[in-house]
Design an enzyme around this catalytic site. Structure first.
Site, PDB file in Angstrom:
ATOM      1  N   GLU A  69       0.390  -1.148   0.347  1.00 39.36           N
ATOM      2  CA  GLU A  69      -0.196  -0.133   0.056  1.00 39.36           C
ATOM      3  C   GLU A  69       0.820   0.792   0.036  1.00 39.36           C
ATOM      4  O   GLU A  69       0.880   2.142  -0.671  1.00 39.36           O
ATOM      5  CB  GLU A  69      -0.633   0.310   1.453  1.00 39.36           C
ATOM      6  CG  GLU A  69      -1.789  -1.689   1.110  1.00 39.36           C
ATOM      7  CD  GLU A  69      -1.662  -2.130   1.530  1.00 39.36           C
ATOM      8  OE1 GLU A  69      -2.779  -3.653   1.720  1.00 39.36           O
ATOM      9  OE2 GLU A  69      -0.477  -2.534   2.453  1.00 39.36           O
ATOM     10  N   PHE A 131     -11.235  -7.535  13.881  1.00 39.69           N
ATOM     11  CA  PHE A 131     -10.216  -8.251  13.030  1.00 39.69           C
ATOM     12  C   PHE A 131     -10.023  -6.811  11.452  1.00 39.69           C
ATOM     13  O   PHE A 131     -11.064  -6.138  11.362  1.00 39.69           O
ATOM     14  CB  PHE A 131     -10.504  -9.209  12.338  1.00 39.69           C
ATOM     15  CG  PHE A 131      -9.745  -9.911  11.314  1.00 39.69           C
ATOM     16  CD1 PHE A 131      -8.225 -10.514  12.329  1.00 39.69           C
ATOM     17  CD2 PHE A 131     -10.061  -9.767  10.427  1.00 39.69           C
ATOM     18  CE1 PHE A 131      -7.202  -9.932  10.854  1.00 39.69           C
ATOM     19  CE2 PHE A 131      -9.334 -10.401   9.410  1.00 39.69           C
ATOM     20  CZ  PHE A 131      -7.771 -10.326   9.313  1.00 39.69           C
ATOM     21  N   GLN A 132      -8.770  -6.954  11.606  1.00 35.97           N
ATOM     22  CA  GLN A 132      -8.020  -5.924  10.426  1.00 35.97           C
ATOM     23  C   GLN A 132      -9.373  -3.673  10.848  1.00 35.97           C
ATOM     24  O   GLN A 132      -9.530  -3.637  10.310  1.00 35.97           O
ATOM     25  CB  GLN A 132      -8.661  -5.720   9.289  1.00 35.97           C
ATOM     26  CG  GLN A 132      -7.422  -7.498   9.025  1.00 35.97           C
ATOM     27  CD  GLN A 132      -7.253  -7.279   7.881  1.00 35.97           C
ATOM     28  OE1 GLN A 132      -8.077  -6.834   6.606  1.00 35.97           O
ATOM     29  NE2 GLN A 132      -6.430  -7.896   7.521  1.00 35.97           N
ATOM     30  N   LYS A 181     -17.866  -0.973   5.598  1.00 38.61           N
ATOM     31  CA  LYS A 181     -17.843  -2.219   4.421  1.00 38.61           C
ATOM     32  C   LYS A 181     -19.538  -2.641   4.687  1.00 38.61           C
ATOM     33  O   LYS A 181     -20.654  -2.595   3.446  1.00 38.61           O
ATOM     34  CB  LYS A 181     -17.517  -3.595   5.196  1.00 38.61           C
ATOM     35  CG  LYS A 181     -18.246  -5.400   4.473  1.00 38.61           C
ATOM     36  CD  LYS A 181     -17.199  -6.035   4.180  1.00 38.61           C
ATOM     37  CE  LYS A 181     -17.050  -7.664   3.495  1.00 38.61           C
ATOM     38  NZ  LYS A 181     -16.495  -8.043   3.895  1.00 38.61           N
ATOM     39  N   MET A 495      24.642   9.104   2.087  1.00 39.01           N
ATOM     40  CA  MET A 495      23.808  10.669   3.338  1.00 39.01           C
ATOM     41  C   MET A 495      24.165  10.493   5.119  1.00 39.01           C
ATOM     42  O   MET A 495      24.959  11.710   5.214  1.00 39.01           O
ATOM     43  CB  MET A 495      22.592  11.524   3.410  1.00 39.01           C
ATOM     44  CG  MET A 495      22.501  11.867   3.434  1.00 39.01           C
ATOM     45  SD  MET A 495      23.742  13.375   2.790  1.00 39.01           S
ATOM     46  CE  MET A 495      22.794  13.896   1.203  1.00 39.01           C
TER      47      MET A 495
END
Length: 580
Positions: A69, A131-132, A181, A495
């Protein structure tokens, strides 16, 4: 900004016949109405209804399946930067949404217009640690221009209309719409989609005040040593031609921030280089010599200013910016010019008296000679056996004639590229400026190609940053983005190593990084490539990369302990910039 859905006039829509559709379909219809043709995303449980609806829209909406993502939002950033359009991202709830946070922060500070649509658990489960489930609204509030959670399908058209309006207007930025959802599944009476062009509590552009334009013009007309510094605001405002007319009328020397690169072609006779910690010597020194400093579409970031108490104290400061919050935030201005520079620059130019500042401009050129002698000559035409990053960029310039889009990751290679790359066209430099996100380069280059597929897109990346998002080679493999990937491998986190060398007595603490065979990794993704370390092979290898029909990976082994100079060290004034 309030999270309340704005009241959008529905007079015309009410006259239409209602059609029963799902919330998921309403999302996709909204995207089509906003002229979105490509979405970057990754499916999951909580956003599955939208992906199910997307199955029937495959002829209208292209979906690019990324491999992470974070990759999705960086791809969308690259797309937005080269196309000038709003990038769109799909992600699921929980880890899918939280994986967007780095990209949201990057897009926020670099003013990239992005709309992220995330799935969320059923509304009845919110707050139960389902969940999630994560509280994505509170997590992303600091790194979005606006966010909103939809729990009822009837809100979807207005929420998305508002999202696109906020993301793309004023100072652009990322917006996130979190859709439960149940709202995705819910059927409702759909009356059509109407774009949002006004929100009562949101003013994208401040009112332009003529008295400030007049005061600014008077200061510039009286100036003996005027100096213009410009940022990405010129590009975002589509004001490149207006900016050029402004500096040309009075022969004003102009220097770019990292984010302002490509707003003015590098070869323009009034372009005097890049500002900042690793910018050019002359513009940094002359910041503290000018009598009028004119800032256009930039925010006086600490990398540009160095020590604020020693920054341009001798100068009258004019600041043109669309975001009033940036005026006086870091540097106190003499004259603030609020508004979109697309509008304010022509107003200002009309009041200017034609002038000749050639003697002042020549002072920049004289200092430039010092930098060429002390730094640039050896970097671009090295006498050592090892390749330098600068000479790689020089050969690339010769082969692309400054017409390529160049996306960089973050680190030494980024600063060298920004210093030496030639840009003939606006929107051709894509980099992570404010956040400095390692791993940005590869996915951003993929998005840059989708935003301008007719262009040659070159991703210049370090060996460290490449390993943060190299899984996006899978996105290239599956969907065929013709990105040219060049890894400048110095076998260090360069760097950080440079700072440890200069300020920590060469105590190299965990900066020597072991890398895989990048060419073999690319070939595992069916991407051709090669590795070189000799000067005689550099130009042929770059020609092979650029002429290859498709993606290509070129690994260039460069000097292990080469440093990037000039450098404004932390706590120093810009006029104390080091050449060595």
């Amino acid at each position: 900004m309030s999270n309340t859905i704005s009241q959008i006039e529905n007079t015309e829509l009410e006259q239409q016949k209602a059609v029963e559709i799902s919330g998921s379909k309403a999302v996709l219809e909204a995207l089509l109405q906003e002229n979105v043709h490509t979405v970057f995303g990754y499916p999951g449980g909580a956003i599955m209804p939208i992906y199910d609806a997307l199955y029937d829209y495959s002829d209208k909406l292209k979906h690019i399946l990324v491999r992470h993502e974070q990759g999705a939002i960086h791809v969308a950033q690259g797309f937005a930067r080269t196309s000038g359009k709003t990038g769109v991202v799909f992600a699921t709830s929980g880890p899918g949404a939280t994986n967007l946070v780095t990209g949201l922060a990057d897009a926020m500070i670099d003013s990239n217009p992005i709309v992220c649509i995330t799935g969320q658990v059923f509304a009845s489960l919110l707050g139960t640690d389902a969940f999630q489930e994560t509280d994505v609204i509170n997590i992303t509030t600091p790194v979005t221009k606006w966010n909103y959670q939809v729990t009822d399908a009837t809100e979807i058209p207005e929420a998305i209309a508002k999202a696109f309006h906020i993301a793309s207007t004023g100072r652009p930025g990322p917006v996130l719409i979190d859709i439960t959802k149940n709202a995705q599944i819910q059927l409702f009476e759909y009356l059509g989609y109407k774009k949002c062009n006004h929100i009562r509590s949101y003013r994208p552009e401040p009112e332009i005040r003529n008295e400030y334009i007049e005061q600014a013009a008077e200061l510039i007309n009286q100036a003996k040593k005027p100096f213009v510094i410009f940022g990405q605001g010129v590009i975002l405002g589509k004001a490149e031609e207006e900016f050029k007319a402004f500096i040309e009328k009075t022969n004003l020397p102009a220097a770019a921030t990292v984010m302002g690169l490509s707003a003015l072609e590098t070869s323009h006779p009034l372009h005097v280089g890049m500002l900042g910690m690793h910018g050019n010597y002359a513009p940094n020194v002359m910041t503290n010599e000018c009598d009028v400093l004119i800032a256009v579409g930039m925010r006086f970031d600490d990398r540009v200013t160095g020590r604020l108490d020693k920054y341009a104290k001798q100068a009258k400061i004019i600041h043109l910016d669309i975001d009033p919050a940036e005026i006086d935030k870091n540097v106190k201005t003499t004259v603030p010019v609020w508004g979109n520079c697309k509008k304010t620059l022509p107003m200002l130019t009309a009041l200017l008296t034609e002038n000749d500042h050639s003697a002042w401009l020549n002072e920049f050129r004289e200092l430039e000679k010092d930098e060429i002698k002390e730094v640039i000559q050896e970097e671009l035409n090295p006498t050592s056996e090892v390749l330098t990053m600068g000479e790689v960029i020089k050969v690339l310039n010769d082969l692309t004639n400054g017409d390529a889009i160049i996306a960089t990751d973050v680190g030494q290679h980024q600063m060298v590229t920004c210093r030496y790359a030639k840009f003939n066209h606006s929107k051709s430099s894509v980099t992570s400026g404010g956040l400095g996100t390692m791993g940005f380069g590869l996915p951003a280059a993929i998005g840059a190609w989708y935003g301008a597929p007719e262009k040659t897109v070159v991703a210049i990346i370090g060996d460290g940053g490449f390993q943060m998002t190299l899984q996006e080679l899978g996105t290239i493999m599956q969907f065929g983005a013709k990105v040219k990937i060049m890894i400048l491998n110095n076998e260090f986190l360069g760097m950080v190593r440079q700072w440890q060398q200069l300020f920590n007595e060469r105590r190299y603490s965990f900066v020597n990084i072991t890398s895989p065979d990048f060419v073999a990794v690319a070939k595992a993704y069916y991407i051709d490539g090669q590795r070189i370390s000799d000067r005689e092979n550099l130009k042929p290898a770059l020609e092979t990369m650029l002429n290859h029909d498709g993606a290509y990976l070129l690994e260039v082994m460069v000097g292990k302990e080469n440093n990037v100079f000039p450098m404004v060290t932390q706590g120093s004034s810009v006029s104390e910039i080091r050449l060595k």
